[in-house]
Design an enzyme around this catalytic site. Structure first.
Site, PDB file in Angstrom:
ATOM      1  N   TYR A 213      42.546  36.448  31.626  1.00 28.67           N
ATOM      2  CA  TYR A 213      42.260  36.224  33.042  1.00 28.67           C
ATOM      3  C   TYR A 213      43.358  35.502  33.814  1.00 28.67           C
ATOM      4  CZ  TYR A 213      37.571  37.519  31.549  1.00 28.67           C
ATOM      5  OH  TYR A 213      36.503  38.190  31.030  1.00 28.67           O
TER       6      TYR A 213
ATOM      7  N   HIS B  79      37.300  43.960  38.686  1.00 27.19           N
ATOM      8  CA  HIS B  79      37.385  43.244  37.415  1.00 27.19           C
ATOM      9  C   HIS B  79      38.842  42.934  37.154  1.00 27.19           C
ATOM     10  CE1 HIS B  79      33.220  44.030  36.562  1.00 27.19           C
ATOM     11  NE2 HIS B  79      33.430  45.275  36.954  1.00 27.19           N
TER      12      HIS B  79
END
Length: 139
Positions: free
Chosen positions: A22, A97
């Site tokens: 991330y 996402h």
């Protein structure tokens, strides 16, 4: 133009949680970059780990913005209620996402909300949000 960004569960930990997946910066840093890149867009940002609060924000933002960027996190794969909230508004919603969900665990390969969204952007890291902004601007 006004865009609502909604991040779901565990995305408050961006910069700390699995930085190899991330990234290493908190979302607020990325948001500042987006505000600088698009000074003519009003961005509202909301994050919650609670499904009902995300639904309330979708209902609230729907009539007052040009588009919603939604990273529903784990709720993407489980929430019919968020699907119904998206269907209840006329504002286009882009599902985003950070990671490529199709390169991850099999349970992440199904989105229960994608069918209600205008489009889905997945796997481009934090750039997924910028790509969603560009999509909304083009509508």
């Amino acid at each position: 133009m006004k865009i609502q960004i909604i991040n779901g569960p565990n995305l408050n930990l961006l910069g700390k949680r699995e930085p190899d997946v991330y990234g290493s910066l908190p979302f607020e840093s990325h948001l500042e970059n987006l505000k600088n890149k698009y000074p003519y867009i009003i961005f509202d940002y909301y994050q919650s780990n609670i499904e009902g609060e995300i639904i309330n924000k979708i209902h609230e933002a729907g009539p007052s913005c040009n588009g919603i960027i939604l990273n529903a996190g784990g709720y993407t794969h489980t929430s019919i209620a968020i699907y119904d909230a998206i269907k209840a508004i006329n504002t286009p919603v882009i599902e985003v996402h950070i990671s490529n969900v199709y390169a991850r665990e099999a349970f992440r390969h199904q989105s229960l909300i994608a069918n209600a969204c205008k489009g889905v952007i997945s796997g481009f890291g934090i750039e997924s949000y910028r790509l969603a902004i560009e999509a909304i601007m083009g509508m």
